[in-house]
Design a protein around this motif. Structure first.
Motif, mmCIF file in Angstrom:
data_model
loop_
_atom_site.group_PDB
_atom_site.id
_atom_site.type_symbol
_atom_site.label_atom_id
_atom_site.label_comp_id
_atom_site.label_asym_id
_atom_site.label_seq_id
_atom_site.Cartn_x
_atom_site.Cartn_y
_atom_site.Cartn_z
ATOM 1 N N ILE A 2 0.840 -1.188 0.000
ATOM 2 C CA ILE A 2 0.000 0.000 0.000
ATOM 3 C C ILE A 2 0.884 1.251 0.000
ATOM 4 O O ILE A 2 1.768 1.387 0.843
ATOM 5 N N LYS A 3 0.638 2.125 -0.954
ATOM 6 C CA LYS A 3 1.350 3.401 -0.966
ATOM 7 C C LYS A 3 0.408 4.463 -1.504
ATOM 8 O O LYS A 3 -0.160 4.307 -2.591
ATOM 9 N N GLU A 4 0.257 5.543 -0.770
ATOM 10 C CA GLU A 4 -0.625 6.616 -1.219
ATOM 11 C C GLU A 4 0.121 7.566 -2.143
ATOM 12 O O GLU A 4 1.329 7.734 -2.049
ATOM 13 N N SER A 5 -0.629 8.209 -3.019
ATOM 14 C CA SER A 5 -0.062 9.147 -3.980
ATOM 15 C C SER A 5 0.106 10.523 -3.356
ATOM 16 O O SER A 5 -0.659 10.916 -2.477
ATOM 17 N N THR A 74 1.607 -4.642 -7.777
ATOM 18 C CA THR A 74 1.326 -3.592 -6.790
ATOM 19 C C THR A 74 2.409 -2.529 -6.910
ATOM 20 O O THR A 74 3.175 -2.519 -7.886
ATOM 21 N N THR A 75 2.481 -1.628 -5.935
ATOM 22 C CA THR A 75 3.472 -0.552 -5.955
ATOM 23 C C THR A 75 4.866 -1.116 -6.241
ATOM 24 O O THR A 75 5.278 -2.087 -5.601
ATOM 25 N N GLY A 76 5.561 -0.507 -7.184
ATOM 26 C CA GLY A 76 6.896 -0.957 -7.546
ATOM 27 C C GLY A 76 6.923 -1.899 -8.729
ATOM 28 O O GLY A 76 7.982 -2.096 -9.336
ATOM 29 N N ASP A 93 -0.557 2.731 -4.891
ATOM 30 C CA ASP A 93 -1.579 1.676 -4.905
ATOM 31 C C ASP A 93 -2.219 1.612 -3.525
ATOM 32 O O ASP A 93 -1.548 1.291 -2.552
ATOM 33 N N THR A 94 -3.501 1.924 -3.430
ATOM 34 C CA THR A 94 -4.173 1.835 -2.130
ATOM 35 C C THR A 94 -5.027 0.577 -2.025
ATOM 36 O O THR A 94 -5.686 0.360 -1.016
ATOM 37 N N CYS A 95 -5.011 -0.252 -3.078
ATOM 38 C CA CYS A 95 -5.727 -1.536 -3.043
ATOM 39 C C CYS A 95 -4.794 -2.627 -2.530
ATOM 40 O O CYS A 95 -5.138 -3.374 -1.622
ATOM 41 N N GLY A 96 -3.587 -2.726 -3.134
ATOM 42 C CA GLY A 96 -2.572 -3.628 -2.599
ATOM 43 C C GLY A 96 -2.240 -4.828 -3.445
ATOM 44 O O GLY A 96 -1.193 -5.429 -3.287
ATOM 45 N N PRO A 172 -14.510 1.200 -2.024
ATOM 46 C CA PRO A 172 -14.789 2.478 -2.681
ATOM 47 C C PRO A 172 -13.657 3.486 -2.507
ATOM 48 O O PRO A 172 -13.184 3.708 -1.388
ATOM 49 N N GLY A 173 -13.212 4.064 -3.631
ATOM 50 C CA GLY A 173 -12.180 5.099 -3.600
ATOM 51 C C GLY A 173 -10.761 4.593 -3.697
ATOM 52 O O GLY A 173 -9.818 5.377 -3.819
ATOM 53 N N LYS A 174 -10.556 3.263 -3.651
ATOM 54 C CA LYS A 174 -9.184 2.743 -3.777
ATOM 55 C C LYS A 174 -8.700 2.991 -5.206
ATOM 56 O O LYS A 174 -9.484 2.987 -6.152
ATOM 57 N N TYR A 175 -7.394 3.183 -5.346
ATOM 58 C CA TYR A 175 -6.860 3.522 -6.669
ATOM 59 C C TYR A 175 -5.495 2.887 -6.882
ATOM 60 O O TYR A 175 -4.822 2.458 -5.942
ATOM 61 N N VAL A 176 -5.137 2.851 -8.154
ATOM 62 C CA VAL A 176 -3.791 2.433 -8.560
ATOM 63 C C VAL A 176 -3.271 3.515 -9.505
ATOM 64 O O VAL A 176 -4.037 4.098 -10.273
ATOM 65 N N GLU A 177 -1.973 3.792 -9.417
ATOM 66 C CA GLU A 177 -1.408 4.894 -10.196
ATOM 67 C C GLU A 177 -0.147 4.409 -10.903
ATOM 68 O O GLU A 177 0.680 3.717 -10.298
#
Ligand code: ZN
Length: 212
Positions: A2-5, A74-76, A93-96, A172-177
């Motif tokens: 999990i990592k927030e933007s 996921t992140t990375g 990534d806040t979903c994981g 709801p609201g989880k995202y991936v970047e």
């Protein structure tokens, strides 16, 4: 992971909501960052990536899994092309966890998984085929539809190596970047699936945001 933007939606260059069952096909430029938001939770965004300069070069699940030594994204995670080049990196990534093994729904697999009478129901593969036929400027066809990423979908590997479609871990609201390393054509089918309990039989919208 999990990592927030740190990016601010107020600074976004582009944003659009993709209705459940619709597709989104646009070029994201090298250096741009794309965010996909699971607005209502447990929706699957079935996504393909192509080099805009040469769509024969495209996202490769096999090369990506081998290079990172892990089956989950996921992140990375660096998304690698069939030519071995880095296409995009997941930077937040806040979903994981995201799947790239399960493939997309098709009318044929709907028949096998659910019922022979499901053949007429709209599927991700239909959305992709519609997208490439409605966007002749990319000069793509049915042959270009290959393996994909299922953002927000949970497909855990069992102890004996099997695939299992499990309840979602998104909300709801989880995202991936993702930040692009080359100009990429992004093709998202916002899954129209009505037969799979993983989305509670209720496909919902997702949102895309792009920062330059
Ligand atoms: Zn689908």
């Amino acid at each position: 992971m999990i990592k927030e933007s740190l990016l601010n939606p107020a600074d976004v260059a582009y944003r659009e909501t993709i209705a459940a069952g619709d597709y989104w096909m646009k070029v994201v430029r090298a250096g741009d960052t794309l965010r996909i938001v699971d607005l209502e939770g447990n929706q699957a965004a079935d996504t393909l990536f192509y080099s805009a300069a040469n769509p024969a070069e495209r996202y490769s699940a096999v090369d990506t899994i081998r290079e990172q030594g892990n089956v989950y994204l996921t992140t990375g995670s660096q998304l690698v092309s069939n030519e071995g080049n880095p296409m995009l990196t997941i930077v937040a990534d806040t979903c994981g966890r995201h799947d790239t093994l399960g493939g997309a729904c098709a009318t044929e697999s709907n028949q096998v998984r659910y019922d022979l009478g499901k053949h007429h129901m709209h599927a991700c593969r239909d959305s992709w085929l519609l997208a490439v036929s409605e966007h002749p400027e990319f000069a793509m066809s049915k042959r270009d539809i290959t393996h994909n990423i299922n953002f927000f979908m949970n497909v855990p590997i069992t102890a004996d190596g099997g695939l299992s479609f499990a309840d979602g871990i998104s909300a709801p609201g989880k995202y991936v970047e993702l930040t692009a390393h080359m100009d990429v054509i992004v093709l998202i089918s916002n899954c129209p699936q009505l037969n799979n309990p993983c989305n509670a039989y209720n496909p919902t919208p997702v949102e895309v945001l792009v920062w330059h």
